[in-house]
Design an enzyme around this catalytic site. Structure first.
Site, mmCIF file in Angstrom:
data_model
loop_
_atom_site.group_PDB
_atom_site.id
_atom_site.type_symbol
_atom_site.label_atom_id
_atom_site.label_comp_id
_atom_site.label_asym_id
_atom_site.label_seq_id
_atom_site.Cartn_x
_atom_site.Cartn_y
_atom_site.Cartn_z
ATOM 1 N N LYS A 161 50.844 7.088 39.166
ATOM 2 C CA LYS A 161 50.046 8.286 38.921
ATOM 3 C C LYS A 161 50.527 9.487 39.741
ATOM 4 C CE LYS A 161 45.995 6.031 37.077
ATOM 5 N NZ LYS A 161 46.294 4.587 37.226
HETATM 6 C C1 LIG Z 1 46.398 3.703 36.128
HETATM 7 C C2 LIG Z 1 47.255 2.511 36.242
HETATM 8 C C3 LIG Z 1 47.655 1.772 35.105
HETATM 9 C C4 LIG Z 1 47.174 2.111 33.710
HETATM 10 O O1 LIG Z 1 47.715 3.306 33.227
HETATM 11 P P1 LIG Z 1 47.045 4.037 31.970
HETATM 12 O O2 LIG Z 1 47.760 5.331 31.843
HETATM 13 O O3 LIG Z 1 45.585 4.213 32.325
HETATM 14 O O4 LIG Z 1 47.219 3.154 30.790
HETATM 15 C C5 LIG Z 1 48.504 0.697 35.294
HETATM 16 N N1 LIG Z 1 48.920 0.331 36.537
HETATM 17 C C6 LIG Z 1 48.557 1.008 37.637
HETATM 18 C C7 LIG Z 1 49.045 0.552 38.959
HETATM 19 C C8 LIG Z 1 47.720 2.126 37.543
HETATM 20 O O5 LIG Z 1 47.361 2.796 38.654
#
Ligand SMILES: *Cc1c(COP(=O)(O)O)cnc(C)c1O
Length: 456
Positions: free
Chosen positions: A111
């Site tokens: 993220k």
């Molecule tokens: C947020 C997250 C996901 C999922 O991603 P999306 O965009 O919500 O599908 C997967 N793995 C980790 C470590 C995350 O922080």
């Protein structure tokens, strides 16, 4: 570039509205009115760019009326200077699998890639327009940390993050609560993630309150996040130098995998996307059988994927229905009533691009164990779900998105292999640093009062 809402494509918006508002007034999600499609010759021109230059080329297509390409380029450089990898992401081999490591940013999860840029875009916009906003966000762990790191110390912005008290990993918590900047406020709610999310939703829909504090969000429906994430699909395709590639994507809110789908729509020769889910498997049931019925959220060892209704799925619904916003709005009504079955012809369209598999706790732990024993590599539990799904489907030339650093989820790793992975050296200081957060009841009024007092 002009944008429209998935629920009403008669009105046009510009990037500023899309970025600052996130969600359209009609409840729909913003998508570009038309998407640029790169020809093979144009793709070749992008092939040898470094990560930042590639980001600039792709993101500027979407944001020209908001920020000049030169200014964008300098914000991108600033954003990614916080990463431990010079090229932001890293492709690695683990046995027969290829991993796209996306966790080299400040808070150890993918993220950061979008959020670091979003923080700088906010600051750019607010100082230029002399505006102030208060960001309020609910987190199950990763989003909050990434948002705090992106916003801390920035002018004209405060950030309030609600996390479920005692229900996130200690590393996740410390990444948020050890931050000292005065514009960061951590609130631990006595409740679960859904409770946190409900409080935020209620505050947003109390227009008197939300307007009075210029409340804004940074969740994964923001188009700017999607487009920033689509860059690493391009980057990986170019680096691998194969005719076509498939990607397995650990999925929660369908944001990351949808970013990949957009890069395919823009002409990148991607074969399949594997939507990898944990026991919260609604997307697996939807994509394999058309059964889009939500159940109660289960707590798993890959908590950032503990989501039932994936917001960004609405964008896919819009595209598979030939950009018809009336049909999309109707389907969204059905989803709200929890009675949506995907019809056969739509399912066939979805399955041209997407496959899905789900991994339960035992499978996830055994993948972590096996990769540790055979390849001396510790996978975080989210990445392990991606690896497991790719294995189950035996897809050739598949790259698995590695979404978090294993040190962020020590309990799960410990369960799998009886040891833990160390934090990257740059982050070891966290362990002894004082934490700062307020515990509040699961009560919206109390949270509102807390926020009002802090921004006076
Ligand atoms: C947020 C997250 C996901 C999922 O991603 P999306 O965009 O919500 O599908 C997967 N793995 C980790 C470590 C995350 O922080």
């Amino acid at each position: 570039m002009k944008y429209i809402s998935t629920r009403d494509n008669t009105k046009e918006y510009n990037f500023e509205q899309v970025f600052i508002k996130g969600l359209a007034d009609d409840g729909g999600l913003y998508v570009p009115k038309t998407l640029k499609k790169f020809s093979a010759e144009e793709l070749i021109k992008l092939k040898n760019l470094n990560y930042n230059a590639l980001s600039t080329e792709i993101i500027s297509l979407f944001s020209e009326d908001f920020i000049s390409k030169e200014e964008l380029s300098s914000l991108i450089n600033k954003s990614y200077s916080t990463f431990r990898e010079k090229e932001v992401v890293k492709i690695s081999n683990v046995g027969e699998i290829k991993l796209l490591e996306l966790f080299h940013g400040p808070t150890l999860a993918f993220k950061d890639v979008a959020m670091q840029l979003i923080g700088n875009l906010y600051e750019y916009y607010l100082s230029k327009n002399n505006k102030k906003i208060n960001i309020v966000v609910a987190t199950s762990g990763d989003t909050g940390a990434a948002a705090i790191d992106a916003i801390k110390g920035k002018s004209n912005l405060n950030i309030f993050v609600l996390h479920p008290n005692k229900r996130i990993s200690s590393v996740q918590r410390k990444l948020m609560t050890t931050v000292e900047e005065k514009n960061v406020f951590n609130i631990a709610i006595d409740g679960n993630f859904d409770d946190c999310q409900n409080i935020v939703k209620q505050m947003f829909s109390d227009l008197k309150f939300s307007k009075s504090i210029n409340m804004s969000g940074v969740n994964s429906i923001n188009w700017a996040r999607i487009i920033a994430q689509s860059v690493y699909y391009f980057y990986t395709y170019f680096k691998l130098n194969k005719e076509s590639v498939s990607f397995s994507v650990p999925t929660g809110n369908f944001g990351d995998v949808f970013a990949g789908y957009i890069s395919k729509k823009m002409g990148l020769p991607i074969d399949k996307f594997i939507v990898a889910t944990n026991e919260n498997d609604i997307l697996y049931r939807a994509i394999s059988k058309g059964d889009y019925i939500s159940k109660k959220v289960k707590e798993t060892i890959s908590p950032s994927m503990d989501i039932q209704l994936a917001s960004n799925f609405e964008r896919l619904i819009y595209y598979i229905n030939n950009s018809n916003s009336e049909i999309t709005a109707d389907i969204m009504k059905k989803i709200k009533e929890n009675s949506y079955q995907i019809d056969k012809s739509s399912l066939e369209i979805i399955q041209k691009d997407f496959l899905s598999e789900s991994c339960n706790k035992e499978e996830t732990l055994s993948i972590i164990k096996k990769n540790y024993e055979e390849n001396d590599k510790i996978l975080d539990p989210h990445t392990a779900v991606g690896v497991g799904a790719a294995k189950k489907l035996s897809i050739k030339d598949c790259v698995v998105l590695s979404t978090a650093h294993p040190s962020k989820f020590p309990d799960a790793i410990n369960l799998a292999i009886n040891k833990s992975e160390k934090l990257p050296q740059e982050l070891e200081y966290l362990l002894d640093k004082d934490e700062n957060f307020e515990v509040l009841k699961n009560n919206t009024e109390e949270v509102k009062q807390f926020i009002k007092k802090r921004i006076k």
